[in-house]
Design an enzyme around this catalytic site. Sequence first.
Site, mmCIF file in Angstrom:
data_model
loop_
_atom_site.group_PDB
_atom_site.id
_atom_site.type_symbol
_atom_site.label_atom_id
_atom_site.label_comp_id
_atom_site.label_asym_id
_atom_site.label_seq_id
_atom_site.Cartn_x
_atom_site.Cartn_y
_atom_site.Cartn_z
ATOM 1 N N ASP A 9 5.791 3.703 -3.849
ATOM 2 C CA ASP A 9 5.266 2.742 -2.889
ATOM 3 C C ASP A 9 4.420 3.486 -1.853
ATOM 4 O O ASP A 9 4.847 4.508 -1.314
ATOM 5 C CB ASP A 9 6.410 2.004 -2.203
ATOM 6 C CG ASP A 9 5.933 0.864 -1.332
ATOM 7 O OD1 ASP A 9 5.731 -0.234 -1.878
ATOM 8 O OD2 ASP A 9 5.762 1.072 -0.114
ATOM 9 N N ASN A 14 -4.346 -1.360 6.054
ATOM 10 C CA ASN A 14 -5.103 -2.614 6.041
ATOM 11 C C ASN A 14 -5.492 -3.045 7.450
ATOM 12 O O ASN A 14 -6.622 -3.488 7.693
ATOM 13 C CB ASN A 14 -4.280 -3.716 5.372
ATOM 14 C CG ASN A 14 -4.375 -3.674 3.855
ATOM 15 O OD1 ASN A 14 -5.339 -3.157 3.297
ATOM 16 N ND2 ASN A 14 -3.372 -4.217 3.185
ATOM 17 N N HIS A 32 -8.989 -4.785 4.474
ATOM 18 C CA HIS A 32 -8.425 -4.938 3.128
ATOM 19 C C HIS A 32 -9.286 -4.275 2.056
ATOM 20 O O HIS A 32 -8.759 -3.851 1.016
ATOM 21 C CB HIS A 32 -8.230 -6.428 2.821
ATOM 22 C CG HIS A 32 -7.144 -7.061 3.627
ATOM 23 N ND1 HIS A 32 -5.809 -6.948 3.295
ATOM 24 C CD2 HIS A 32 -7.176 -7.788 4.768
ATOM 25 C CE1 HIS A 32 -5.067 -7.585 4.179
ATOM 26 N NE2 HIS A 32 -5.869 -8.103 5.094
ATOM 27 N N ASP A 47 -7.914 -1.689 -0.796
ATOM 28 C CA ASP A 47 -8.169 -1.687 -2.236
ATOM 29 C C ASP A 47 -8.611 -0.307 -2.717
ATOM 30 O O ASP A 47 -8.221 0.147 -3.795
ATOM 31 C CB ASP A 47 -9.242 -2.717 -2.585
ATOM 32 C CG ASP A 47 -8.742 -4.156 -2.480
ATOM 33 O OD1 ASP A 47 -7.513 -4.349 -2.370
ATOM 34 O OD2 ASP A 47 -9.583 -5.074 -2.510
ATOM 35 N N GLU A 58 1.234 -2.765 -3.308
ATOM 36 C CA GLU A 58 1.039 -1.317 -3.187
ATOM 37 C C GLU A 58 2.149 -0.553 -3.896
ATOM 38 O O GLU A 58 2.408 0.605 -3.594
ATOM 39 C CB GLU A 58 0.988 -0.903 -1.712
ATOM 40 C CG GLU A 58 2.282 -1.070 -0.949
ATOM 41 C CD GLU A 58 2.453 -2.443 -0.298
ATOM 42 O OE1 GLU A 58 3.242 -2.538 0.645
ATOM 43 O OE2 GLU A 58 1.804 -3.411 -0.733
#
Length: 257
Positions: free
Chosen positions: A93, A101, A106, A110, A136
């Site tokens: 994770d 973010n 955002h 990505d 994630e």
Amino acid sequence: MTLAGDASDLVGPCGLRLEKALSLLEQAGWVVPTDLVPDSAPWLQWIVDGLCDLSSRDALTGLANRRQFEAAIARELDRVARIGEPALLLVADIDHFKRINDSFGHAAGDVVIRSVASVLQECVRPMDLVARIGGEEFAIILPNCPHVFGQTVAERIRQRVAATPVAVIGGQQITVTVSIGGAFAPQWVRSSPALWSERADQQLYRAKSEGRNRACLDMPPLTVVSAEEKSLLFAGVGPSDENSDSGFGEFVPNNTP
């Protein structure tokens, strides 16, 4: 020339409407081989194969998606129960992803996800499966991974991610870390994907609670078989046989020469 071609070409054999299928493949970057004749059986097979591949891949990273992961983990557990080779499940994770973010947007998030996915894929063998199973969160199935190598593999992945700067929108480079939890499938035991995943998740929570950017693996000397796994193991066995003893040792082949 596009995959879909002219409007008159969109109806395949038997009246099949293929425009949406061809459009999806084109958007994904698939290029129809020049030696395939439209409406032929090889052409249709190419479309089917392409759609199957798209349905099993994560659109953002190109890794296996949750659907493919769930099929793979079930197959691996069946193999472990039949053959007894050790198999390791890692869950990773990205640390403080919400902060990324919030700070960079955002789109940058990505970019980070794709970067981590690429690093994970580079750190494993061709036989291993890397999947994106959440926003994630990633999972890696490592067949035939001996217990003595488990921590080494997890640490290599963790260190490689931390050492790989990510260039986000605007050219700024940021450092990303991951927390990793891992568990070995109980050998010779008919377990379930949920139980195996739960063991790995418990170690991931442990890694998070101990400060993040670390790898924690569950590697007890003797695997503790849960009540549910015992019920799967003894399915079809009479009550007297099951209660006389744990019986587990009788199911473990003696591989001593």
